[in-house]
Design a protein around this motif. Structure first.
Motif, PDB file in Angstrom:
ATOM      1  N   LEU A   1     -42.699 -52.895  46.887  1.00 27.59           N
ATOM      2  CA  LEU A   1     -43.525 -53.645  46.105  1.00 27.59           C
ATOM      3  C   LEU A   1     -45.152 -53.354  45.736  1.00 27.59           C
ATOM      4  CD1 LEU A   1     -43.938 -57.655  46.003  1.00 27.59           C
ATOM      5  CD2 LEU A   1     -45.837 -56.295  46.094  1.00 27.59           C
TER       6      LEU A   1
ATOM      7  N   GLY B   1     -42.148 -66.879  40.866  1.00 23.17           N
ATOM      8  CA  GLY B   1     -41.712 -65.828  41.495  1.00 23.17           C
ATOM      9  C   GLY B   1     -40.336 -65.263  40.812  1.00 23.17           C
ATOM     10  N   ARG B   2     -40.175 -65.660  39.675  1.00 22.59           N
ATOM     11  CA  ARG B   2     -39.080 -65.146  38.844  1.00 22.59           C
ATOM     12  C   ARG B   2     -39.386 -63.547  38.667  1.00 22.59           C
ATOM     13  NH1 ARG B   2     -37.834 -68.839  33.779  1.00 22.59           N
ATOM     14  NH2 ARG B   2     -36.460 -66.988  33.344  1.00 22.59           N
ATOM     15  N   LEU B   3     -38.252 -62.706  38.693  1.00 25.59           N
ATOM     16  CA  LEU B   3     -38.209 -61.384  38.484  1.00 25.59           C
ATOM     17  C   LEU B   3     -37.703 -60.850  37.172  1.00 25.59           C
ATOM     18  CD1 LEU B   3     -37.962 -59.499  41.894  1.00 25.59           C
ATOM     19  CD2 LEU B   3     -39.992 -59.885  40.651  1.00 25.59           C
ATOM     20  N   TYR B   4     -38.081 -60.252  36.599  1.00 22.86           N
ATOM     21  CA  TYR B   4     -37.595 -59.553  35.242  1.00 22.86           C
ATOM     22  C   TYR B   4     -37.248 -58.201  35.509  1.00 22.86           C
ATOM     23  CZ  TYR B   4     -39.431 -63.800  33.222  1.00 22.86           C
ATOM     24  OH  TYR B   4     -39.676 -65.266  33.070  1.00 22.86           O
ATOM     25  N   PHE B   5     -35.809 -58.044  35.589  1.00 23.79           N
ATOM     26  CA  PHE B   5     -35.330 -56.698  35.794  1.00 23.79           C
ATOM     27  C   PHE B   5     -35.066 -55.791  34.305  1.00 23.79           C
ATOM     28  CE2 PHE B   5     -34.344 -56.640  40.068  1.00 23.79           C
ATOM     29  CZ  PHE B   5     -34.257 -58.073  40.567  1.00 23.79           C
ATOM     30  N   GLY B   6     -35.307 -54.366  34.704  1.00 27.01           N
ATOM     31  CA  GLY B   6     -34.678 -53.461  33.525  1.00 27.01           C
ATOM     32  C   GLY B   6     -33.400 -53.265  33.594  1.00 27.01           C
ATOM     33  N   ARG B   7     -32.995 -52.335  32.769  1.00 25.22           N
ATOM     34  CA  ARG B   7     -31.760 -51.820  32.790  1.00 25.22           C
ATOM     35  C   ARG B   7     -31.527 -50.632  33.686  1.00 25.22           C
ATOM     36  NH1 ARG B   7     -33.194 -53.154  27.340  1.00 25.22           N
ATOM     37  NH2 ARG B   7     -31.772 -54.543  26.539  1.00 25.22           N
TER      38      ARG B   7
ATOM     39  N   TYR C   1     -31.512 -67.454  43.585  1.00 21.40           N
ATOM     40  CA  TYR C   1     -31.409 -67.061  42.279  1.00 21.40           C
ATOM     41  C   TYR C   1     -30.221 -66.681  42.047  1.00 21.40           C
ATOM     42  CZ  TYR C   1     -36.457 -66.508  42.885  1.00 21.40           C
ATOM     43  OH  TYR C   1     -38.013 -66.623  43.284  1.00 21.40           O
TER      44      TYR C   1
ATOM     45  N   HIS D   1     -34.147 -53.845  47.954  1.00 24.40           N
ATOM     46  CA  HIS D   1     -35.653 -53.933  47.526  1.00 24.40           C
ATOM     47  C   HIS D   1     -36.277 -52.846  48.272  1.00 24.40           C
ATOM     48  CE1 HIS D   1     -39.809 -54.839  48.575  1.00 24.40           C
ATOM     49  NE2 HIS D   1     -39.669 -55.303  47.131  1.00 24.40           N
TER      50      HIS D   1
ATOM     51  N   LEU E   1     -28.158 -55.061  45.015  1.00 26.43           N
ATOM     52  CA  LEU E   1     -29.659 -54.227  45.082  1.00 26.43           C
ATOM     53  C   LEU E   1     -30.300 -54.532  46.319  1.00 26.43           C
ATOM     54  CD1 LEU E   1     -28.952 -54.970  41.858  1.00 26.43           C
ATOM     55  CD2 LEU E   1     -31.397 -54.732  41.681  1.00 26.43           C
TER      56      LEU E   1
ATOM     57  N   GLY F   1     -28.865 -54.545  32.295  1.00 26.17           N
ATOM     58  CA  GLY F   1     -29.640 -54.993  33.715  1.00 26.17           C
ATOM     59  C   GLY F   1     -29.114 -56.520  34.127  1.00 26.17           C
TER      60      GLY F   1
ATOM     61  N   PHE G   1     -34.089 -49.799  39.628  1.00 30.67           N
ATOM     62  CA  PHE G   1     -34.497 -50.788  38.832  1.00 30.67           C
ATOM     63  C   PHE G   1     -35.736 -51.037  39.231  1.00 30.67           C
ATOM     64  CE2 PHE G   1     -30.389 -52.362  36.756  1.00 30.67           C
ATOM     65  CZ  PHE G   1     -29.684 -51.788  37.613  1.00 30.67           C
TER      66      PHE G   1
ATOM     67  N   ARG H   1     -35.419 -65.359  48.446  1.00 29.81           N
ATOM     68  CA  ARG H   1     -36.741 -64.882  48.878  1.00 29.81           C
ATOM     69  C   ARG H   1     -37.471 -65.861  49.522  1.00 29.81           C
ATOM     70  NH1 ARG H   1     -41.137 -65.681  44.441  1.00 29.81           N
ATOM     71  NH2 ARG H   1     -42.372 -65.647  46.514  1.00 29.81           N
TER      72      ARG H   1
ATOM     73  N   PHE I   1     -30.489 -59.527  48.068  1.00 28.08           N
ATOM     74  CA  PHE I   1     -29.328 -59.621  47.181  1.00 28.08           C
ATOM     75  C   PHE I   1     -28.072 -59.786  48.095  1.00 28.08           C
ATOM     76  CE2 PHE I   1     -30.349 -59.450  42.579  1.00 28.08           C
ATOM     77  CZ  PHE I   1     -31.841 -58.898  42.762  1.00 28.08           C
TER      78      PHE I   1
ATOM     79  N   GLN J   1     -29.675 -49.768  43.999  1.00 29.63           N
ATOM     80  CA  GLN J   1     -28.261 -50.199  43.846  1.00 29.63           C
ATOM     81  C   GLN J   1     -27.321 -49.096  43.779  1.00 29.63           C
ATOM     82  OE1 GLN J   1     -26.697 -52.358  40.210  1.00 29.63           O
ATOM     83  NE2 GLN J   1     -25.454 -53.764  41.506  1.00 29.63           N
TER      84      GLN J   1
ATOM     85  N   TYR K   1     -36.862 -59.550  46.950  1.00 25.37           N
ATOM     86  CA  TYR K   1     -35.616 -60.305  46.909  1.00 25.37           C
ATOM     87  C   TYR K   1     -34.541 -59.730  47.980  1.00 25.37           C
ATOM     88  CZ  TYR K   1     -36.389 -62.920  42.403  1.00 25.37           C
ATOM     89  OH  TYR K   1     -37.002 -63.520  41.619  1.00 25.37           O
TER      90      TYR K   1
ATOM     91  N   TYR L   1     -27.915 -64.236  39.106  1.00 23.63           N
ATOM     92  CA  TYR L   1     -28.034 -63.220  38.174  1.00 23.63           C
ATOM     93  C   TYR L   1     -26.675 -62.790  37.716  1.00 23.63           C
ATOM     94  CZ  TYR L   1     -33.296 -62.327  38.754  1.00 23.63           C
ATOM     95  OH  TYR L   1     -34.377 -62.358  38.984  1.00 23.63           O
TER      96      TYR L   1
ATOM     97  N   GLN M   1     -41.936 -54.374  41.464  1.00 21.59           N
ATOM     98  CA  GLN M   1     -40.908 -54.248  42.289  1.00 21.59           C
ATOM     99  C   GLN M   1     -39.933 -53.028  42.005  1.00 21.59           C
ATOM    100  OE1 GLN M   1     -39.459 -57.522  44.524  1.00 21.59           O
ATOM    101  NE2 GLN M   1     -41.162 -58.697  43.688  1.00 21.59           N
TER     102      GLN M   1
ATOM    103  N   TYR N   1     -35.905 -51.617  43.002  1.00 23.66           N
ATOM    104  CA  TYR N   1     -34.783 -51.828  43.575  1.00 23.66           C
ATOM    105  C   TYR N   1     -33.920 -50.462  43.726  1.00 23.66           C
ATOM    106  CZ  TYR N   1     -36.135 -56.512  44.374  1.00 23.66           C
ATOM    107  OH  TYR N   1     -36.993 -57.923  45.042  1.00 23.66           O
TER     108      TYR N   1
END
Lengths: 114, 112
Positions: free
Chosen positions: A48, A100-106, B33, A45, A43, B42, A88, B94, B103, A37, B101, B35, A33, A35
């Motif tokens: 996807l 469904g956890r999401l792992y985000f980049g920087r 969630y 969406h 963020l 990130g 992101f 979600r 936010f 910001q 998601y 964060y 996905q 996003y």
């Protein structure tokens, strides 16, 4: 780490130009996905793409996914000053108990100059 | 339709103080969630919940506790705040069927 990594970290372009951002990841995914910001905000969406899809469009956005290279790109066509934001990528892992956890980049900081 | 609402928006704490961040969603989402976002890092997952009464640890849970007594609310607690917890905290939610998601607008916390 499953975390996606965006490239470049920062991108500066003129209005009307296209902006391309890339994302690489390390593990097999269920979906990826993107996003946006805006400064000081949460963020939002954007789009996807599932692991069995190769390309997806939404308005001026085009996302590609290459699972063999574990990479994705986000193209914003005909950019506008209002597109200035951080972008992101976020990955969701196949199956397991990640629920469904999401792992985000920087993120990539995009600046579009009028 | 408010979406995801976080309160407070800003807070300054002294080291050792405690506080609770509230997240409320009105979309009947099952998953919620918490964060934290730090410069150059990130977003990192603190805790999450897949339904009322259930919580689980994320990547950086130490120093935080959570509760989900009602489906629409997800609370994040800091029992004894430390300067390392200075950050912007985001709540997200979600549904089971929609993967994207939603936010909140964030809580900027400074611990001095």
């Amino acid at each position: 780490s499953q975390q996606g990594e965006e490239d470049p970290q920062a991108l500066s372009i003129q209005e009307g130009e296209n902006a391309t951002m890339n994302c690489s990841y390390k593990t097999s995914i269920n979906n990826l996905q993107w996003y946006r910001q805006n400064s000081g905000r949460g963020l939002v969406h954007l789009i996807l793409i599932r692991s069995n899809e190769r390309e997806k469009h939404s308005g001026r956005l085009r996302v590609t996914l290459d699972t063999s290279k574990k990479s994705s790109s986000l193209l914003i066509t005909a950019s506008r000053a209002a597109d200035t934001a951080s972008y992101f990528c976020a990955t969701s892992r196949e199956g397991g108990s990640t629920l469904g956890r999401l792992y985000f980049g920087r993120g990539t900081q995009l600046t579009v100059w009028p | 339709n408010a979406g995801v609402t976080q309160t407070p928006k800003f807070r300054v704490l002294k080291t050792g103080q405690s506080m609770t961040l509230l997240c409320a969603q009105d979309m009947n989402h099952e998953y919620m969630y918490w964060y934290r976002q730090d410069p150059g890092m990130g977003l990192r997952l603190i805790h999450y919940s897949v339904g009322e009464g259930t919580t689980a640890k994320g990547e950086v849970p130490d120093g935080y506790n959570v509760s989900r007594l009602k489906k629409q609310n997800f609370l994040l607690g800091l029992e004894s705040a430390a300067p390392s917890q200075t950050s912007v905290y985001f709540c997200a939610s979600r549904s089971q069927s929609i993967r994207g998601y939603t936010f909140g607008s964030g809580t900027r916390l400074t611990v001095v």
